[in-house]
Structure formats: structure tokens, C-alpha cells
Design an enzyme around this catalytic site. Structure first.
Site, PDB file in Angstrom:
ATOM      1  N   ASP A   1       0.784  -1.248   0.000  1.00 21.35           N
ATOM      2  CA  ASP A   1       0.000   0.000   0.000  1.00 21.35           C
ATOM      3  C   ASP A   1       0.817   1.300   0.000  1.00 21.35           C
ATOM      4  O   ASP A   1       1.746   1.438   0.802  1.00 21.35           O
ATOM      5  CB  ASP A   1      -0.868   0.092   1.256  1.00 21.35           C
ATOM      6  CG  ASP A   1      -1.535  -1.204   1.623  1.00 21.35           C
ATOM      7  OD1 ASP A   1      -1.450  -2.168   0.865  1.00 21.35           O
ATOM      8  OD2 ASP A   1      -2.153  -1.234   2.702  1.00 21.35           O
TER       9      ASP A   1
HETATM   10  N1  DQQ Z   1      -2.243  -3.650   3.932  1.00 25.86           N
HETATM   11  C1  DQQ Z   1      -3.682  -3.709   3.923  1.00 25.86           C
HETATM   12  C2  DQQ Z   1      -4.059  -2.777   5.017  1.00 25.86           C
HETATM   13  C3  DQQ Z   1      -3.014  -2.997   6.032  1.00 25.86           C
HETATM   14  C4  DQQ Z   1      -1.787  -3.181   5.209  1.00 25.86           C
HETATM   15  C5  DQQ Z   1      -4.254  -3.377   2.584  1.00 25.86           C
HETATM   16  C6  DQQ Z   1      -0.804  -4.173   5.763  1.00 25.86           C
HETATM   17  O1  DQQ Z   1      -5.361  -3.008   5.519  1.00 25.86           O
HETATM   18  O2  DQQ Z   1      -2.897  -1.902   6.930  1.00 25.86           O
HETATM   19  O3  DQQ Z   1      -3.516  -3.935   1.531  1.00 25.86           O
HETATM   20  O4  DQQ Z   1       0.341  -4.257   4.953  1.00 25.86           O
END
Ligand code: DQQ
Length: 584
Positions: free
Chosen positions: A62
Site C-alpha cells: 500500500d
Molecule cells: N495492507 C492492507 C491494510 C493494512 C496493510 C491493505 C498491511 O489493511 O494496513 O492492503 O500491509
């Protein structure tokens, strides 16, 4: 009996739809025992991109806390410093003056406190008065229950006069700023950028209750003590966990300038609310209204709430986040693009994940959807150019665009046709199924080779010399029973590679366009293993990840094609060989 038979027939007919919805991007919380700390010795270069954001090696996911501060754009993302699969998550940090060329800094947040011991997960930046950035992020404090016990924390820079903001502190006092309630300890994450209204800071946190997706609103007078609003800000049964909620105001329809997040709730009528649905691994948005008094969001009934709704990208984009760029007064969208290769291949490559080219987002003149376009700074990488004008493509024609680096190219083309009379019939039954699935399925079943009327026409990206491999990006026009037209855009990875292991979906989305001028445009950013395509000025966007075996580097080719009975004219085509960006 008849009803039952009809149901079974419909089910059989639409089985591929049901199956195609199950194959989305890989979950980012999946733990691969032993692998997360398998540091890469040698990075394989073949599928690395030349102008999309990526680290030198290892896993990213992300985008986090994009912002502008004292002359630099800052970009953070979820990063595994120890391997090419998800795990050991820290916040990687890079800076740039143009969001295209990036300088890698040391990670901004790493697990170092009891309140983030098992990971610094996603979050956002808020610029407090006096130009003081603060990060809100999710800390994982226990590994159980899976995927981890989650709290929300804050971090601040140690030195505001450092434009690189290289050092961040997570104060012991007041952290964590939010604890989960008993029922959502492992589904409570991804705080949004906060906004200030009527004396309170407000922010959203993604969550769920059983299968109901929820965005909770929290408010605070001092940014330190937060309380949960009486009702969820927005929720929807049957949508599962809502990750990475994003909420921002829109300028009037057709106005490209964006608005500051902190102006939320003041004098604007329209807002975007986006969630990343963990169950499908796609990002969905609605356009709606913000009821400031009752602290709730109401989507307009012209946009569908949930997974049949609008998507930023009908292909591979997840966990996106926007920010307001105060320099150029625009709202910028960042999205993560996962690999479609297998975990074993990612480990062998030594890296996984890219970020898509930052996109400007604004409200379409119709007011019904967003428009997206790659930031203009990307054009600084354009090199040698090829132009074509008024080239006819009869049924079955495919013309190669020579003289450019086809594996690393920006191509912008407009197609025209003189009549819609040959458009294929649109089956009314298709509308009984969620919009995105129908589009994806028609693209998959018909592909780019099944002859149509008006279309399929478009480009063949990353094509091998004898067309054993190629990724077509194309349009097909359908005529409905009430004599309106539906335009389908597809990006089909099915024949992209001879390698049988990868996920090779045929992605599709409809394009809401009035065909009065009998013209459709397509821009594709082709970069070795990614094809990021913008239909009709950014009304519909589709990204595919592909890994050709033959159409690699200098052996990749680019074509325009038409497999419809109606003759298509390539009215204008510009293709630029792209230079390499300075990348971390
Ligand atoms: N990736 C998710 C999120 C979390 C993060 C979404 C963990 O919900 O915080 O891809 O790497």
C-alpha cells in the site's frame, strides 16, 4: 419448475462470471512461513519497470501518507526490508520534486514500540496548522488473533526544518491513540487523513462487523484524545472488511483543480468515499454527500455502493490513497499494483509490487464518475516520438508501430469510425449480474480475436514478433434493445505469456461515453511488466501485469488492430519511447 430451469440455465451461462470473481490479487496479510526474511541476493531485472515506482529489491504494498512538504513530495509505502513476500512491515520513505524521479531514504517507521511491535501498517498524513505533518498509522501489538491485534498510533517528525523529514518519533505518551473494541481487534485499521470542522478533527478507520463493512468516524479537539462518533460514518452489509478508507471533497463537475482535505464539509456539495474491499482486492468509490450534523456519508443513488460499483481501475490496483498537492492545486491518486506472478517467482525475482503512475483525479462533467489522468510530469520522460495520422484498419488488419521502444512506451491514440450500424447486440440478461463481472466476462469470452461489428479494435501491447504473445487493450461497441450503445474496454492478459503459472485475467470495464462523434481514445503506459490504460480521457482505467517470455525488451512490439467488420481509422497516434526514471 420453469423458474428452477431458468435459474440453472442462468447459472450455467454465468458460471464463468462466478469463477472469474474469485481470482483477484493476492491478500497482503498472508504469511509465508520462512520466506518473509529470505533476503534477496540477486535481483532479476527482466520484468522490472523503468518508470513506475519500485524499491531496489523486496516487497512493497500500500501507498501511505503521500504529501508535499517544503519543496518535496513525500511517498511512503508498506515495505518488507527482508524479502520479496509480505511480512516484517515497515514504512519505506522516498522523496521527489516531480513524483516521477525518486530518492530512497531510510524507512520512516519501523516496529520499535510495544504498540507497533508486529508491524507498522497503513496510514495517512495530515498537515496540522503551522505546516506540521503528523502520521496516523496502524500498529500491530500481538500476532493473534490473525491477522493481528490492531491499534492506531501517531508519529511526528523530530525536525521540522528538515525538508526530507528523515526522522520520525512515536511518542510514548498518548500512543496508541485508539484501541479497538472487543469485537474488532483484528479488523480495525488504516486511519485516513483527518479534517477539521466545527472545532473537531475527524478521521476514519476501516473495520467490519461480521460481514458488514464499516468506516468508523473518530473525533478529537486536540488530535490526541479521540472518541468514536455515535454511528458509523458509512457501512454496507455483505461487503466484508473495509481497508484503507479515503474521503475527499470534489470541485464542480469538469473542474480539474482539487480541494484541500481540510476544507471537507465546508461549502462543497460532492465528495468521494473510497474503500478497498479485502474480499475482492479492488478499490470501489461512490460520489455522495456529507451530512456534517449527523456525521454520516450518503452516496448518491446514481453511484452503486458496494462491489458492483465504480472502480478507480478495473484491473490491478488496490489500497489506494489520495492527497491534495498544494503546489499544483490538484488531487493525486496513488495505487498499489500487485504482481500476478506466483510467490515462488517473486522470490526468484527478488522483488514484488510496484506503485502505479500518480494520477490526477477530478469529477467528470456529467457529475456521475471521476476522471483520472497520469500526472503531466511523466511527459518529461518522453523521448523519441512516432506519429501516425488517418490510417485505415479494415477487418483483420494489424499494423506495427515501428521506431519506438515498445517495452517502454507511452502511446496515445484516437480511433474513429463512420457508422455504428454494425455494432453487436447487447444481451439484456447480462445486466442482471454485477456490472464489473459482466464486463470482465465478456472481455474474457470474446477476447480480441472473436470478430465483432464495431470493434474489437485497439492496441496489442508487448507483442512478440510472430504474435505468440501479446496483451490487447481494446474497445467493443454493443447496441442495446433500446438502440443505445454500450462501450466495453478490455485489457486481456490471457495470451500475454507462454508461462502457464501466472494469473492472466481478462479485465474489463464499461465506458460511459456518448458516441455522437464516433471516436474513442486510448492511452497506455507500457512498462515491461505493466500495461496501464486510460480509456476515453480517463473515464475507464484498466491495469494488467504481464510477464512475456518472448516479447521482452528489444523483442517487444506494438501494433494497432481491428477485428470488427466496420473499418476503423487511426485518426491520430503518438507513441513516445520512454526514458528511465531515477528510481530510488
Ligand atoms: N495492507 C492492507 C491494510 C493494512 C496493510 C491493505 C498491511 O489493511 O494496513 O492492503 O500491509
Amino acid at each position: 419448475m420453469e423458474i428452477c430451469c431458468k435459474f440453472i440455465r442462468a447459472l450455467l451461462c454465468y458460471l464463468p462470471i462466478i469463477f472469474t470473481t474469485l481470482g483477484g490479487a493476492m491478500a497482503s496479510h498472508k504469511v509465508y512461513p520462512g520466506y518473509p526474511s529470505n533476503s534477496t541476493v540477486k535481483v532479476k531485472q527482466v520484468y522490472r519497470t523503468s518508470y513506475h515506482f519500485q524499491p531496489k529489491k523486496h516487497w512493497i504494498n500500500d501507498p501511505n501518507a503521500p504529501m508535499y512538504y517544503k519543496g518535496y513530495y513525500h511517498f511512503f509505502c508498506q515495505y518488507n526490508p527482508k524479502g520479496a513476500v509480505w511480512g516484517n512491515i515497515v514504512w519505506a520513505h522516498s522523496v521527489s520534486t516531480d513524483m516521477i524521479n525518486w530518492k530512497w531514504l531510510k524507512p520512516a517507521l519501523t516496529p520499535s514500540k510495544w504498540f507497533d511491535k508486529y508491524g507498522c501498517w497503513s496510514g495517512s498524513a495530515t498537515i496540522l496548522p503551522g505546516d506540521k505533518p503528523v502520521i496516523l498509522y496502524t500498529g500491530v501489538i500481538k500476532e493473534n488473533p490473525e491477522p493481528g491485534y490492531q491499534v492506531q498510533n501517531y508519529a511526528i517528525p523530530t525536525n521540522y526544518s528538515d525538508p526530507y523529514l528523515q526522522n520520525w518519533v512515536k511518542p510514548n505518551i498518548n500512543n496508541p491513540i485508539l484501541n479497538p473494541t472487543q469485537e474488532n481487534v483484528s479488523s480495525f485499521r488504516d486511519p485516513s487523513t483527518a479534517w477539521f470542522i466545527n472545532g473537531y478533527w475527524k478521521m476514519l478507520v476501516g473495520s467490519r462487523h461480521n460481514d458488514r463493512g464499516i468506516a468508523y468516524m473518530y473525533k478529537s479537539k486536540d488530535f490526541v484524545k479521540w472518541t468514536r462518533a455515535k454511528h458509523p460514518f458509512h457501512d454496507k452489509p455483505g461487503t466484508g472488511m473495509w481497508e484503507c478508507p479515503d474521503f475527499y471533497p470534489l470541485s464542480s463537475p469538469g473542474v480539474r483543480n482539487g480541494l484541500e482535505t481540510y476544507t471537507l464539509g465546508k461549502d462543497h456539495t460532492k465528495y468521494v468515499f473510497k474503500v478497498s474491499l479485502d474480499e475482492t482486492r479492488y478499490d470501489y468509490y461512490t460520489i455522495g454527500e456529507y451530512d456534517v450534523v449527523n456525521e454520516r456519508y450518503h452516496p448518491d443513488n446514481i453511484t452503486v455502493d458496494g462491489w458492483a460499483g465504480l472502480r478507480y481501475d478495473y484491473g490491478n490496483l488496490y489500497a489506494s490513497k489520495t492527497f491534495f498537492d498544494p503546489v499544483k492545486k490538484r488531487r493525486i491518486l496513488w495505487g498499489w499494483c500487485n504482481e500476478s506472478s506466483t510467490t515462488e517467482e517473486d522470490i526468484a525475482k527478488g522483488w514484488a509490487g510496484i506503485e502505479l503512475i500518480p494520477r490526477m483525479v477530478w469529477l467528470d462533467p456529467s457529475g456521475k464518475q471521476l476522471l483520472q489522468w497520469p500526472i503531466h510530469e511523466l511527459e518529461t520522460l518522453r523521448g523519441q516520438k512516432k506519429n501516425i495520422r488517418n490510417m485505415k484498419l479494415n477487418k483483420g488488419d494489424s499494423m506495427e508501430i515501428k521506431g519506438i521502444t515498445a517495452a517502454q512506451v507511452d502511446v496515445d491514440v484516437s480511433f474513429t469510425f463512420s457508422s455504428l450500424s454494425k455494432a453487436e447486440a447487447y444481451d439484456r440478461n447480462w445486466d442482471k449480474f454485477p456490472r464489473e463481472d459482466v464486463a470482465k466476462d465478456i472481455c474474457g469470452i470474446k477476447g480480441a480475436t472473436a470478430q465483432g461489428g464495431v470493434g474489437p479494435f485497439g492496441i496489442l501491447a508487448l507483442a512478440s514478433k510472430n504474435l505468440e504473445e501479446y496483451t490487447p487493450v481494446f474497445f467493443r461497441v454493443f447496441k442495446t434493445h433500446v438502440k443505445t450503445y454500450k462501450v466495453l474496454m478490455c485489457s486481456d492478459a490471457t495470451l500475454s505469456s507462454k508461462n502457464m503459472n501466472e494469473y492472466k485475467p481478462s479485465f474489463g470495464g464499461f465506458v460511459d461515453v456518448d458516441l455522437a462523434d464516433k471516436r474513442l481514445s486510448l492511452r497506455s503506459l507500457i512498462d515491461h511488466s505493466v500495461v496501464e490504460s486510460f480509456g476515453e480521457g480517463g473515464k475507464t482505467v484498466i491495469t494488467s501485469r504481464v510477464y512475456p517470455k518472448l516479447a521482452v525488451a528489444g523483442d517487444a512490439h506494438l501494433h494497432v488492430f481491428n477485428n470488427g467488420t466496420e473499418t476503423i481509422v487511426v485518426e491520430k497516434l503518438h507513441a513516445w519511447s520512454m526514458k528511465r526514471a531515477l528510481m530510488n
